[in-house]
Design a protein around this motif. Structure first.
Motif, PDB file in Angstrom:
ATOM      1  N   UNK A 125       0.824  -1.208   0.000  1.00 50.23           N
ATOM      2  CA  UNK A 125       0.000   0.000   0.000  1.00 50.23           C
ATOM      3  C   UNK A 125       0.858   1.258   0.000  1.00 50.23           C
ATOM      4  N   UNK A 126       2.013   1.208   0.637  1.00 46.08           N
ATOM      5  CA  UNK A 126       2.917   2.366   0.634  1.00 46.08           C
ATOM      6  C   UNK A 126       3.407   2.641  -0.785  1.00 46.08           C
ATOM      7  N   UNK A 127       3.677   1.568  -1.539  1.00 46.05           N
ATOM      8  CA  UNK A 127       4.072   1.739  -2.942  1.00 46.05           C
ATOM      9  C   UNK A 127       2.957   2.429  -3.718  1.00 46.05           C
TER      10      UNK A 127
ATOM     11  N   UNK B  57      -2.515   4.101   4.711  1.00 47.06           N
ATOM     12  CA  UNK B  57      -1.873   3.938   3.405  1.00 47.06           C
ATOM     13  C   UNK B  57      -2.837   3.352   2.372  1.00 47.06           C
ATOM     14  N   UNK B  58      -3.927   2.724   2.825  1.00 50.05           N
ATOM     15  CA  UNK B  58      -4.829   1.994   1.927  1.00 50.05           C
ATOM     16  C   UNK B  58      -5.592   2.910   0.983  1.00 50.05           C
ATOM     17  N   UNK B  59      -5.688   4.187   1.311  1.00 48.38           N
ATOM     18  CA  UNK B  59      -6.468   5.123   0.500  1.00 48.38           C
ATOM     19  C   UNK B  59      -6.080   5.071  -0.975  1.00 48.38           C
ATOM     20  N   UNK B  60      -4.801   4.945  -1.269  1.00 51.78           N
ATOM     21  CA  UNK B  60      -4.332   4.981  -2.667  1.00 51.78           C
ATOM     22  C   UNK B  60      -4.181   3.606  -3.298  1.00 51.78           C
ATOM     23  N   UNK B  61      -4.706   2.594  -2.660  1.00 53.15           N
ATOM     24  CA  UNK B  61      -4.627   1.228  -3.181  1.00 53.15           C
ATOM     25  C   UNK B  61      -5.680   1.058  -4.291  1.00 53.15           C
ATOM     26  N   UNK B  62      -5.337   1.488  -5.484  1.00 47.56           N
ATOM     27  CA  UNK B  62      -6.291   1.472  -6.594  1.00 47.56           C
ATOM     28  C   UNK B  62      -5.626   0.953  -7.867  1.00 47.56           C
TER      29      UNK B  62
END
Length: 314
Positions: free
Chosen positions: A79-81, A175-180
């Motif tokens: 998720x950080x990536x 960090x999960x917010x940008x997991x798209x």
């Protein structure tokens, strides 16, 4: 305040561009893209600032009042990536630049006929005198658009195949917010950028609007046992409110707490769950295991195949 922030970031962006980027562009004979690189530097600066502030706010809260213990640090590293790739602002920036160019060309063509496209401030001239109110109205309109985009992500089959990557995370953190999926991110950027242009958001305001909304979104994904109370839960999306949306049962039902910033949209359209005492497990039990535990490239590939209707072993 907005003018002060704008002046500050303009000066800093100019210094970064002249010190680090411009020499490289000269050396590589690529000064023809100097304007685009200056825009990117502006976006990157806001993005880095957003990551730092979000971490400073959310990390101590996750350590203080976690909903669940961290058991899969590898999933969090993935998720950080996602965050580092997304928060550079590449997709939102490209969408806004491309749409701005298209709008300028269209307005030029229409100007020859005497037509001037309306904006929020041209319709309500008094807003020129109250920039903070104008900024808040922009946030409300953009958030309304984001609510309906989110509902469509859950309602359209191929779009859900992409968006389910976001919901597959069983170890949810800020960090999960940008997991798209990258395609989902591109669609979201075009959606957001189009609405921003239609209501008259300027290129100077756009990064600040995006920064504000992304920071609140990241906070709402936090592994934080936190509700805002009976009244606060109805004013701003909290980690508790949004976790219900990510809960296993909510994923199956596709019907709760879609709001990004303001829960009023869920309240108005009948999709709100204000139960302040429930913190469900997160994840998508119907998704292939690789969308939860695979690396970034694996998740992207699996999501793309699912969008095309190619079955992936669960």
């Amino acid at each position: 305040m907005l003018k002060t922030l704008d002046d500050w970031h303009t000066q800093l962006t100019g210094w970064i561009f002249e010190t680090f980027l411009q020499p490289v562009l000269y050396a590589t004979d690529m000064m023809n893209i100097a304007d685009e690189m200056l825009e990117w530097a502006d976006f990157a600066l806001f993005s880095i600032f957003g990551i730092i502030v979000t971490y400073i706010v959310c990390r101590p809260l996750e350590a203080w009042r976690p909903v669940e213990p961290v058991t899969d640090r590898r999933a969090i590293r993935t998720d950080i990536i996602y965050t580092l790739l997304a928060k550079l602002g590449i997709f939102p920036l490209l969408a806004f630049i491309l749409l701005s160019a298209m709008q300028s060309r269209l307005e030029g063509m229409l100007a020859d006929t005497g037509f001037v496209s309306p904006t929020l401030e041209s319709i309500f001239p008094f807003l020129h005198q109250v920039p903070l109110l104008t900024f808040f109205i922009y946030v409300i309109i953009l958030d309304f658009g984001e609510y309906w985009r989110h509902r469509l992500q859950h309602s359209i089959g191929w779009w859900w195949a992409l968006h389910s990557i976001h919901h597959a995370q069983r170890q949810m953190t800020f960090w999960t917010d940008d997991r798209n999926h990258i395609l989902d991110e591109a669609i979201a950027a075009l959606w957001f950028g189009t609405i921003a242009l239609l209501i008259g958001v300027s290129p100077a305001q756009f990064p600040l609007l995006l920064l504000l909304m992304r920071m609140v979104e990241a906070f709402s994904h936090g592994n934080i046992r936190l509700s805002f109370g009976r009244i606060g839960e109805r004013l701003l999306v909290s980690p508790r409110f949004h976790r219900l949306h990510h809960g296993v049962l909510s994923v199956a039902e596709h019907g709760k707490n879609y709001a990004v910033l303001f829960p009023i949209w869920d309240w108005i359209f009948g999709t709100a769950d204000f139960n302040r005492h429930v913190y469900p497990r997160t994840g998508d039990p119907d998704a292939p295991e690789k969308t939860a535990t695979g690396g970034w490239f694996t998740q992207q590939w699996v999501g793309f195949k699912r969008m095309l209707g190619i079955a992936e072993k669960a």
